[in-house]
Design an enzyme around this catalytic site. Structure first.
Site, PDB file in Angstrom:
ATOM      1  N   ARG A 209       2.451 -10.013  -1.353  1.00 25.30           N
ATOM      2  CA  ARG A 209       2.667  -8.829  -2.184  1.00 25.30           C
ATOM      3  C   ARG A 209       3.640  -7.833  -1.570  1.00 25.30           C
ATOM      4  O   ARG A 209       4.126  -6.936  -2.250  1.00 25.30           O
ATOM      5  CB  ARG A 209       1.328  -8.150  -2.505  1.00 25.30           C
TER       6      ARG A 209
ATOM      7  N   ASN B 295      -4.334  -6.892  -7.174  1.00 27.76           N
ATOM      8  CA  ASN B 295      -3.179  -6.936  -6.256  1.00 27.76           C
ATOM      9  C   ASN B 295      -3.302  -8.125  -5.315  1.00 27.76           C
ATOM     10  O   ASN B 295      -2.374  -8.905  -5.132  1.00 27.76           O
ATOM     11  CB  ASN B 295      -3.093  -5.652  -5.418  1.00 27.76           C
ATOM     12  N   ASP B 296      -4.467  -8.212  -4.698  1.00 23.49           N
ATOM     13  CA  ASP B 296      -4.678  -9.337  -3.782  1.00 23.49           C
ATOM     14  C   ASP B 296      -4.935 -10.623  -4.541  1.00 23.49           C
ATOM     15  O   ASP B 296      -4.492 -11.690  -4.122  1.00 23.49           O
ATOM     16  CB  ASP B 296      -5.854  -9.037  -2.837  1.00 23.49           C
TER      17      ASP B 296
ATOM     18  N   HIS C 233       0.810  -1.223   0.000  1.00 19.02           N
ATOM     19  CA  HIS C 233       0.000   0.000   0.000  1.00 19.02           C
ATOM     20  C   HIS C 233       0.839   1.267   0.000  1.00 19.02           C
ATOM     21  O   HIS C 233       0.498   2.254  -0.626  1.00 19.02           O
ATOM     22  CB  HIS C 233      -0.964  -0.005   1.184  1.00 19.02           C
TER      23      HIS C 233
ATOM     24  N   CYS D  87      -9.362  -2.437 -10.521  1.00 18.44           N
ATOM     25  CA  CYS D  87      -8.752  -1.337  -9.767  1.00 18.44           C
ATOM     26  C   CYS D  87      -7.417  -1.738  -9.148  1.00 18.44           C
ATOM     27  O   CYS D  87      -6.818  -0.978  -8.406  1.00 18.44           O
ATOM     28  CB  CYS D  87      -9.699  -0.814  -8.702  1.00 18.44           C
TER      29      CYS D  87
ATOM     30  N   GLU E 206     -11.125 -10.586  -5.371  1.00 21.04           N
ATOM     31  CA  GLU E 206      -9.692 -10.554  -5.062  1.00 21.04           C
ATOM     32  C   GLU E 206      -9.203 -11.784  -4.308  1.00 21.04           C
ATOM     33  O   GLU E 206      -8.062 -11.813  -3.865  1.00 21.04           O
ATOM     34  CB  GLU E 206      -9.304  -9.253  -4.344  1.00 21.04           C
TER      35      GLU E 206
ATOM     36  N   ARG F 185      -9.923   4.186  -1.073  1.00 17.14           N
ATOM     37  CA  ARG F 185      -9.534   3.250  -0.015  1.00 17.14           C
ATOM     38  C   ARG F 185      -9.772   3.937   1.337  1.00 17.14           C
ATOM     39  O   ARG F 185      -8.923   4.679   1.817  1.00 17.14           O
ATOM     40  CB  ARG F 185      -8.054   2.882  -0.152  1.00 17.14           C
TER      41      ARG F 185
ATOM     42  N   ARG G 125     -14.885   2.134  -1.066  1.00 20.17           N
ATOM     43  CA  ARG G 125     -14.687   0.778  -0.558  1.00 20.17           C
ATOM     44  C   ARG G 125     -14.792   0.793   0.962  1.00 20.17           C
ATOM     45  O   ARG G 125     -14.183   1.645   1.624  1.00 20.17           O
ATOM     46  CB  ARG G 125     -13.308   0.246  -0.962  1.00 20.17           C
TER      47      ARG G 125
END
Ligand code: PEP
Ligand code: MG
Length: 602
Positions: A474, A463-464, A198, A511, A440, A305, A342
């Site tokens: 990650r 990403n996840d 992040h 996203c 995800e 986020r 989110r």
């Protein structure tokens, strides 16, 4: 004893560039464990005052240690208290006091910084000592220095960073990113981390060049060292010569010129050369970013986020009012393009609102929608704020880390209950906002048809998804070479999701960071994705790339890629087929640094 003379060295340290760009400045060591000492220049007339602060800090630290020692003696006996004797002796060390004093006087800097510089010098000497026991004493000195800095910071006067700061740290933490001043920080370097951590995402959002995974970082850097961060090549250059600085300044200027050329085209529609429209939206972490998304041509916000709103509120979760006004501000700024909010997605080890024991495996733990459903008061407050803000603009809500249909159903029940409450209270709100799920985790892909039957849209969190599909952390630089967005498993998972969404006639948007990297974004479009959300700064160039390519070519190549069995084969095929679009110099200058940097090191 063999002390290095680091100021004489010129070193290039390799790492993984996670935020492009070039930063030229001075190293500030930012400890994610100890207190943060920042350099502040002081005026000549402030020197005496600063020395007084230093003297007071030594005095207070001595008092604290004497009290601690007395306690320790009482609890454990005299023989255990000797460690603190060593600390007390350091505070009496006239040579140390003189060194710090002289740094304050000659460099005209704050006391915290002077302590840090002295500490770094002493630690470099200790690091070279062969004897394990003696070397370990370096940590005692660190402890004493941290005590002094914390004592000094009791008045919180010196938190300001000087312009031209390159922050060096063990790990870039999101909380640290929230605190930092992007106007002062020109670069970030860390020993650990990954492309999709992040903090890296925020660095890209803020446009601060960053390099992670520099293994020898702590041994090589010193506070105050001049340095260059090259986020494209994934390099940290220490003590650069004047010629090297001049070369990098020229590259900065070149990037700026190219950037201006791209920016001129942001008002053009985002369509492929053969006419397929693609929607490009913004991912944001900090509410203030909304003010700039328009200038990059974003069509609304595809991902807000919200955890950063919670992170920047250190003591308690943000109130309903704070959340409501923030979400309303975003919705009003986005107009018809709308914003997707989110719900809380904790993914960090030290959430501000949780005081529970750290989890052994937080990525698989009580996070995201699981956490929200477990702490319904917190979730209800967030949902109330969202429904109230939706009265003033177009808001969708998306749920992170969904792995079962039950999670959507329970959220919808809560939304109904909250809407009823708001109606009874007579507060303006909108009850029927679109509810989406993040795809995800692998389970969500396998039940995408079932989720599509209950959700209004999908948001693919690659990403996840990559992390969980490939079982590759990650944030872990040691396995960064295995984190392959173009792995066949990822392509197939995206395809499954797109097919399920199409069958249910719901939109799907990506996203995750794949959406922001040209090669991967083109693969997504070839797989049927028509909506991408990314860091606002990456939108203009992505638009350029999309406008220069035919959808037919993308689909054809991706069909072939889906038959391949390794990530390397897929990467090779896409690079080869799309070389014309991707080989242009502008891409190398603006976009993501090459992931192969990391592989080359291994
Ligand atoms: C993702 O997982 O792709 C995503 C967009 O969410 P985050 O990066 O915040 O986990
Ligand atoms: Mg995610």
């Amino acid at each position: 004893m063999n002390a290095r003379a680091p100021h004489e060295t010129r070193r290039r340290l390799k790492g993984l560039g996670v935020s492009p760009g070039i930063g030229i400045g001075t190293i500030v060591h930012f400890s994610s464990r100890g207190p943060h000492a920042f350099r502040v220049r002081i005026e000549p007339h402030q020197v005496e005052e600063e020395l007084h602060r230093l003297k007071k800090a030594f005095h207070t630290a001595r008092q604290q240690l004497a009290q601690m020692k007395a306690k320790l003696e009482q609890a454990l006996g005299r023989e255990h208290a000797y460690i603190l004797d060593a600390h007390l002796l350091m505070l009496e060390d006239q040579q140390l006091i003189q060194e710090i004093t002289s740094i304050i006087r000659t460099h005209r800097v704050n006391a915290e910084w002077a302590i840090k510089v002295a500490l770094d010098r002493i630690q470099a000497i200790y690091a070279d000592i062969k004897d394990d026991y003696l070397r370990e004493r370096g940590s005692d000195i660190e402890d004493v220095a941290h005590r002094l800095i914390m004592t000094l910071q009791g008045d919180h006067r010196h938190r300001r960073l000087l312009p031209g700061t390159i922050l060096a740290t063990e790990q870039m933490l999101p909380s640290m990113m929230v605190e930092l001043d992007p106007n002062a920080v020109v670069g970030l370097v860390a020993r650990t981390g990954g492309w999709t951590s992040h903090a890296a995402i925020i660095a890209r959002g803020l446009g601060v060049p960053a390099v992670v995974g520099i293994e020898a970082l702590h041994e090589e850097i010193e506070a105050g060292m001049p340095a260059i961060v090259d986020g494209h090549a994934g390099e940290l250059i220490l003590n650069p010569t004047e010629e090297v600085v001049a070369q990098y300044r020229e590259r900065q200027a070149e990037s700026e010129r190219l950037w201006c050329a791209v920016r001129d085209r942001i008002r053009l529609p985002t369509v492929t050369r053969d006419g397929t429209p693609i929607t490009l939206r913004a991912n944001i972490e900090l509410p203030s970013e909304v003010d700039t998304i328009g200038q990059y041509g974003a069509q609304g916000i595809g991902l807000f986020r919200t955890q950063y709103l919670f992170l920047s509120s250190p003591t308690a979760p943000p109130s309903e009012h704070i959340q409501f006004t923030t979400y309303r501000r975003l919705a009003e700024a986005c107009g018809q393009d709308g914003v997707t909010i989110r719900t809380l997605d904790w993914a960090e080890p030290e959430p501000a609102v949780s005081d529970t024991e750290p989890e052994t495996n937080p990525a698989l733990g009580l996070r995201a929608i699981r956490y929200s459903l477990r702490v319904p008061e917190l979730f209800r407050t967030q949902l109330r704020a969202i429904l109230r803000a939706a009265f003033y603009g177009r808001i969708s809500v998306v749920l992170p880390l969904v792995s079962s249909v039950t999670e959507i159903r329970r959220t919808r029940e809560l939304l109904h209950a909250v809407a009823r409450e708001l109606r009874e209270e007579g507060l303006p709100h909108r009850a029927d906002i679109p509810v989406g799920v993040m795809i995800e985790v692998p389970a969500a892909v396998f039940i995408a048809d079932a989720l599509a039957a209950e959700a209004d849209f999908f948001s693919l969190g690659t990403n996840d998804l990559i992390q969980y599909l490939l079982a590759v952390d990650r944030d872990n630089s040691r396995v960064a070479h295995l984190y392959r967005p173009l792995h066949p498993a990822v392509l197939r998972a995206v395809k499954e999701t797109v097919v399920a969404a199409a069958a249910a006639h719901i939109p799907v948007e990506v996203c995750g960071e794949m959406a922001a990297e040209p090669l991967q974004a083109l693969a997504l479009i070839g797989l049927g994705v028509r909506r991408l959300s990314m860091a606002p700064k990456t939108i203009p160039l992505m638009k350029d790339v999309i406008r220069s390519v035919d959808l037919a070519l993308l689909e054809n190549t991706v069909d072939r890629a889906l038959k391949l069995v390794t990530a390397e084969e897929v990467e090779y095929l896409l690079r080869e087929q799309w070389a014309d679009v991707l080989s242009e110099r502008r891409l190398k200058n603006h976009m993501k640094t090459d992931r192969r940097q990391m592989e080359e090191r291994i």
